[in-house]
Motif scaffolding. Structure first.
Motif, PDB file in Angstrom:
ATOM      1  N   LYS A 494      75.594  14.118  64.763  1.00  0.00           N
ATOM      2  CA  LYS A 494      75.804  12.681  64.913  1.00  0.00           C
ATOM      3  C   LYS A 494      74.559  11.846  64.612  1.00  0.00           C
ATOM      4  O   LYS A 494      74.668  10.682  64.223  1.00  0.00           O
ATOM      5  N   GLU A 495      73.385  12.437  64.774  1.00  0.00           N
ATOM      6  CA  GLU A 495      72.156  11.677  64.535  1.00  0.00           C
ATOM      7  C   GLU A 495      71.501  11.989  63.199  1.00  0.00           C
ATOM      8  O   GLU A 495      70.827  11.145  62.622  1.00  0.00           O
ATOM      9  N   ARG A 496      71.681  13.225  62.708  1.00  0.00           N
ATOM     10  CA  ARG A 496      71.004  13.616  61.468  1.00  0.00           C
ATOM     11  C   ARG A 496      71.961  14.021  60.337  1.00  0.00           C
ATOM     12  O   ARG A 496      71.515  14.297  59.228  1.00  0.00           O
ATOM     13  N   GLY A 497      73.242  14.099  60.623  1.00  0.00           N
ATOM     14  CA  GLY A 497      74.192  14.457  59.581  1.00  0.00           C
ATOM     15  C   GLY A 497      74.092  15.891  59.120  1.00  0.00           C
ATOM     16  O   GLY A 497      74.298  16.189  57.943  1.00  0.00           O
ATOM     17  N   VAL A 498      73.796  16.807  60.065  1.00  0.00           N
ATOM     18  CA  VAL A 498      73.701  18.231  59.756  1.00  0.00           C
ATOM     19  C   VAL A 498      74.951  18.928  60.277  1.00  0.00           C
ATOM     20  O   VAL A 498      75.272  18.835  61.469  1.00  0.00           O
ATOM     21  N   LEU A 499      75.664  19.622  59.414  1.00  0.00           N
ATOM     22  CA  LEU A 499      76.878  20.329  59.805  1.00  0.00           C
ATOM     23  C   LEU A 499      76.618  21.830  59.888  1.00  0.00           C
ATOM     24  O   LEU A 499      76.302  22.477  58.879  1.00  0.00           O
ATOM     25  N   VAL A 500      76.730  22.373  61.095  1.00  0.00           N
ATOM     26  CA  VAL A 500      76.658  23.811  61.355  1.00  0.00           C
ATOM     27  C   VAL A 500      77.863  24.145  62.216  1.00  0.00           C
ATOM     28  O   VAL A 500      78.679  23.291  62.523  1.00  0.00           O
ATOM     29  N   ASP A 501      78.010  25.405  62.636  1.00  0.00           N
ATOM     30  CA  ASP A 501      79.103  25.685  63.556  1.00  0.00           C
ATOM     31  C   ASP A 501      78.676  26.643  64.665  1.00  0.00           C
ATOM     32  O   ASP A 501      77.627  27.295  64.602  1.00  0.00           O
ATOM     33  N   ILE A 502      79.503  26.672  65.708  1.00  0.00           N
ATOM     34  CA  ILE A 502      79.268  27.496  66.887  1.00  0.00           C
ATOM     35  C   ILE A 502      80.344  28.571  66.956  1.00  0.00           C
ATOM     36  O   ILE A 502      81.509  28.312  66.672  1.00  0.00           O
ATOM     37  N   ARG A 503      79.940  29.760  67.346  1.00  0.00           N
ATOM     38  CA  ARG A 503      80.898  30.804  67.693  1.00  0.00           C
ATOM     39  C   ARG A 503      80.681  31.168  69.152  1.00  0.00           C
ATOM     40  O   ARG A 503      79.564  31.499  69.568  1.00  0.00           O
ATOM     41  N   TYR A 504      81.766  31.032  69.903  1.00  0.00           N
ATOM     42  CA  TYR A 504      81.728  31.239  71.342  1.00  0.00           C
ATOM     43  C   TYR A 504      81.175  32.634  71.673  1.00  0.00           C
ATOM     44  O   TYR A 504      81.531  33.604  71.017  1.00  0.00           O
ATOM     45  N   PRO A 505      80.309  32.767  72.705  1.00  0.00           N
ATOM     46  CA  PRO A 505      79.900  31.677  73.579  1.00  0.00           C
ATOM     47  C   PRO A 505      78.546  31.036  73.235  1.00  0.00           C
ATOM     48  O   PRO A 505      78.246  29.961  73.718  1.00  0.00           O
ATOM     49  N   ASP A 506      77.721  31.698  72.424  1.00  0.00           N
ATOM     50  CA  ASP A 506      76.328  31.250  72.374  1.00  0.00           C
ATOM     51  C   ASP A 506      75.664  31.424  71.012  1.00  0.00           C
ATOM     52  O   ASP A 506      74.449  31.566  70.913  1.00  0.00           O
ATOM     53  N   VAL A 507      76.448  31.424  69.933  1.00  0.00           N
ATOM     54  CA  VAL A 507      75.892  31.700  68.605  1.00  0.00           C
ATOM     55  C   VAL A 507      76.053  30.486  67.690  1.00  0.00           C
ATOM     56  O   VAL A 507      77.146  29.933  67.550  1.00  0.00           O
ATOM     57  N   LEU A 508      74.946  30.095  67.082  1.00  0.00           N
ATOM     58  CA  LEU A 508      74.913  29.043  66.067  1.00  0.00           C
ATOM     59  C   LEU A 508      74.853  29.704  64.699  1.00  0.00           C
ATOM     60  O   LEU A 508      74.004  30.569  64.463  1.00  0.00           O
ATOM     61  N   ARG A 509      75.763  29.325  63.810  1.00  0.00           N
ATOM     62  CA  ARG A 509      75.794  29.905  62.467  1.00  0.00           C
ATOM     63  C   ARG A 509      75.371  28.853  61.438  1.00  0.00           C
ATOM     64  O   ARG A 509      75.848  27.726  61.466  1.00  0.00           O
ATOM     65  N   MET A 510      74.485  29.269  60.528  1.00  0.00           N
ATOM     66  CA  MET A 510      74.043  28.408  59.434  1.00  0.00           C
ATOM     67  C   MET A 510      74.181  29.175  58.123  1.00  0.00           C
ATOM     68  O   MET A 510      73.714  30.313  58.015  1.00  0.00           O
ATOM     69  N   ALA A 511      74.828  28.547  57.147  1.00  0.00           N
ATOM     70  CA  ALA A 511      75.078  29.229  55.878  1.00  0.00           C
ATOM     71  C   ALA A 511      74.634  28.359  54.698  1.00  0.00           C
ATOM     72  O   ALA A 511      75.331  27.419  54.313  1.00  0.00           O
ATOM     73  N   PRO A 512      73.468  28.640  54.128  1.00  0.00           N
ATOM     74  CA  PRO A 512      73.068  27.949  52.889  1.00  0.00           C
ATOM     75  C   PRO A 512      73.714  28.650  51.683  1.00  0.00           C
ATOM     76  O   PRO A 512      73.466  29.825  51.438  1.00  0.00           O
ATOM     77  N   LEU A 513      74.546  27.947  50.945  1.00  0.00           N
ATOM     78  CA  LEU A 513      75.270  28.556  49.829  1.00  0.00           C
ATOM     79  C   LEU A 513      74.588  28.277  48.498  1.00  0.00           C
ATOM     80  O   LEU A 513      74.125  27.161  48.252  1.00  0.00           O
ATOM     81  N   ALA A 514      74.571  29.288  47.661  1.00  0.00           N
ATOM     82  CA  ALA A 514      73.932  29.163  46.344  1.00  0.00           C
ATOM     83  C   ALA A 514      74.599  28.097  45.491  1.00  0.00           C
ATOM     84  O   ALA A 514      73.957  27.489  44.633  1.00  0.00           O
ATOM     85  N   GLN A 515      75.887  27.847  45.731  1.00  0.00           N
ATOM     86  CA  GLN A 515      76.631  26.923  44.889  1.00  0.00           C
ATOM     87  C   GLN A 515      76.124  25.483  45.003  1.00  0.00           C
ATOM     88  O   GLN A 515      76.196  24.730  44.033  1.00  0.00           O
ATOM     89  N   PHE A 516      75.659  25.082  46.196  1.00  0.00           N
ATOM     90  CA  PHE A 516      75.319  23.663  46.359  1.00  0.00           C
ATOM     91  C   PHE A 516      74.135  23.386  47.274  1.00  0.00           C
ATOM     92  O   PHE A 516      73.639  22.259  47.317  1.00  0.00           O
ATOM     93  N   SER A 517      73.670  24.355  48.026  1.00  0.00           N
ATOM     94  CA  SER A 517      72.566  24.117  48.962  1.00  0.00           C
ATOM     95  C   SER A 517      71.229  24.078  48.229  1.00  0.00           C
ATOM     96  O   SER A 517      71.045  24.751  47.207  1.00  0.00           O
ATOM     97  N   THR A 518      70.291  23.293  48.774  1.00  0.00           N
ATOM     98  CA  THR A 518      68.941  23.225  48.224  1.00  0.00           C
ATOM     99  C   THR A 518      67.931  23.660  49.279  1.00  0.00           C
ATOM    100  O   THR A 518      68.230  23.687  50.477  1.00  0.00           O
ATOM    101  N   TYR A 519      66.736  23.980  48.823  1.00  0.00           N
ATOM    102  CA  TYR A 519      65.665  24.327  49.753  1.00  0.00           C
ATOM    103  C   TYR A 519      65.296  23.112  50.604  1.00  0.00           C
ATOM    104  O   TYR A 519      64.928  23.255  51.776  1.00  0.00           O
ATOM    105  N   MET A 520      65.436  21.932  50.037  1.00  0.00           N
ATOM    106  CA  MET A 520      65.167  20.719  50.804  1.00  0.00           C
ATOM    107  C   MET A 520      66.202  20.540  51.913  1.00  0.00           C
ATOM    108  O   MET A 520      65.874  20.095  53.020  1.00  0.00           O
TER     109      MET A 520
END
Length: 539
Positions: A494-520
């Motif tokens: 809501k404050e930075r516009g970063v979309l990640v997801d949670i898997r219950y109960p305590d795991v944060l998943r982040m997936a940078p994809l080669a198709q569109f993600s940048t190092y920035m």
């Protein structure tokens, strides 16, 4: 094609940093900028419609062209611009020609054979022959189709198998990964119950050792060997990439051992399709199924696919049948007796949605054109991909390898994921210094993971009670919405516009994809995580 070396990657980064001995040397925006500008696949990003930051945050003061930081392509890939164009074409054909669009199509994609164009590309992505792949239905439906075909414990001699008797009265055990995606377990329970069997007596879960998150290959092989020796093993069904931990299994080794134990091998490739290179034909996988809405950007609930090894074409085994799997030449004469098409196409049941096919086709062609643009050699190698001659030539090959697209995507995804790991660690934003205990449960070895890192918030589990909406008809997005992890996720979104997801109960998943993600993107996402933790610690 170059392969990834962590050592070489670190040397490359150190060569771009003014002071390689600085304590937080990777926390450097100029480094992210340099890596982004030198990315040969960077132009591919412009071919997607990524979510806008103002739409994610709700802050309309943010410029309209500022994009969100999208790290949930492992849940739902973004829309390819070409897919939007192809969907418009399908709607136009439907509007102008109606039912005639099945056989006469202004864009050359008659609906009666439209799945052919995407099946050829899908075969390329999974290392298969065109005849071994069908684009159809959805993932769990395809799992049910494959399980009901290949698990026949109440048939006296089992199914006619090139490996011997599989799924006979004695061979009833199915090996699967503990904490598999729930739908996999539901499907496995179902096939047991439909055969009058108790899942608790049939299913053999593979569990990590105490204190470990990932499965060791030697432990998987030991279970297979024991079931082979006892003669009880019928099948092993694994995810190619484990959805909760991000572990990439050593599929070739596991498949070889399972076949030696006279067991069939099935795969759920939901998190592997267009994420990691696959060689389903060469590995001898008996069957596999996947969804396409994650890394393949086929849209919410988009059309899925399945693989059936060509060896099964010699054995006309019973399967769930439908008219779209009938011999194409006589399909529309509506015969009473089912005459299956050869190969995987014979498992098709219903005609696919033309809209779904159009979306997937646009996504495939977007990636292929992006890879072509990386070099003249790649452009030449891919010049005839998906053509009749290319498809026919691949049908003749004994070994197919992993195709011509995925190795190029894989190299970039390994670099992005390694960069993400560095920025999360002590030489980057050092998130553990923010007063929260974190644990990376994805394997550290780049060869044993895909484009996903799973971060466990160790002090969060005891607080993580399922959040209830008050109605079984409502869907709760957050599980344990008052936990630190849920608060972090909500803040960065809501404050930075970063979309990640949670898997219950305590795991944060982040997936940078080669198709569109940048190092920035990776840099700013980690910066946002550090900021959110700082905000919450100061409250």
């Amino acid at each position: 094609m170059h392969t990834f070396s962590r050592t070489a990657f670190l040397d490359e980064l150190d060569g771009l940093i003014p002071d390689p001995n600085a304590p937080h040397k990777y926390k450097n925006e100029s480094l992210a900028d340099a890596l982004t500008k030198s990315d040969l696949l960077g132009g591919l990003r412009d071919q997607y419609e990524l979510p806008r930051k103002r739409d994610i945050t709700g802050n309309q003061a943010i410029p309209e062209d500022e994009l969100a930081l999208y790290f949930t392509g492992n849940s739902l890939g973004p829309l390819a611009k070409l897919s939007r164009h192809y969907v418009a074409e399908e709607l136009d054909v439907w509007s102008r020609t109606g039912v005639n669009g099945h056989f006469s199509h202004a864009s050359g994609r008659p609906w009666a054979a439209q799945d052919e164009c995407v099946a050829r590309y899908a075969a390329e992505m999974v290392g298969a022959k065109r005849s071994e792949v069908a684009v159809m239905a959805t993932l769990t439906q395809n799992l049910h189709t494959m399980l009901s075909t290949f698990y026949r414990p109440n048939v006296p001699d089992g199914i006619p198998s090139p490996l011997g008797h599989a799924g006979t009265e004695k061979r009833r055990k199915i090996v699967y990964e503990y904490k598999a995606f729930p739908s996999d377990k539901y499907a496995l329970d179902s096939v047991c119950l439909l055969n009058g069997l108790d899942p608790a007596q049939v299913l053999v879960p593979l569990r990590p050792r105490d204190g470990e998150a990932s499965l060791r290959t030697e432990d998987i092989l030991a279970v297979i060997d024991a079931l082979g020796r006892s003669g009880e093993g019928a099948m092993i069904m694994l995810g190619g990439v484990q959805y909760f931990t991000g572990q990439l299994f050593e599929i070739a080794t596991i498949a070889k051992a399972a076949h030696a134990a006279n067991m069939l091998v099935g795969l759920d490739l939901a998190h592997a399709f267009m994420n990691v290179p696959l060689q389903l034909h060469d590995w001898g996988i008996d069957w596999a199924a996947w969804c396409s809405y994650k890394y393949a950007s086929a849209g919410p609930g988009g059309i899925a696919g399945l693989f059936v090894h060509e060896r099964w074409g010699k054995h006309p085994i019973p399967r769930p049948s439908g008219w779209w799997g009938h011999n194409r030449a006589t399909r529309f004469t509506m015969p009473e007796t089912f005459d299956p098409m050869s190969g995987a196409a014979g498992w098709q049941v219903s005609n696919p949605s033309a809209i779904d096919i159009a979306i997937l086709l646009g996504s495939f062609e977007t990636v292929i054109e992006g890879v072509k643009a990386t070099s003249s050699d790649n452009a030449l190698a891919l010049s005839g991909i998906g053509s009749d001659s290319d498809t026919e030539e691949r049908e003749k090959l004994e070994k197919l390898g992993c195709g011509r697209i995925m190795p190029i995507l894989r190299l970039k995804s390994m670099r992005l994921t390694a960069y993400l790991e560095l920025l999360l660690g002590p030489e980057g934003f050092n998130l553990e210094s923010m007063g929260v205990k974190l644990c990376l449960i994805t394997p550290e070895d780049p060869e044993q993971r895909g484009s996903q890192l799973c971060i466990q918030f160790l002090d969060n589990a005891s607080q993580a009670e399922p959040h209830k909406t008050g109605s079984t008809d409502q869907v709760a997005r957050f599980m344990g919405k008052d936990t630190l992890l849920a608060k972090v996720m909500e803040l960065i979104e809501k404050e930075r516009g970063v979309l990640v997801d949670i898997r219950y109960p305590d795991v944060l998943r982040m997936a940078p994809l080669a198709q569109f993600s940048t190092y920035m993107d990776v840099y700013h996402a980690c910066e946002a995580l550090a900021w959110a933790l700082g905000q919450l610690q100061s409250v």
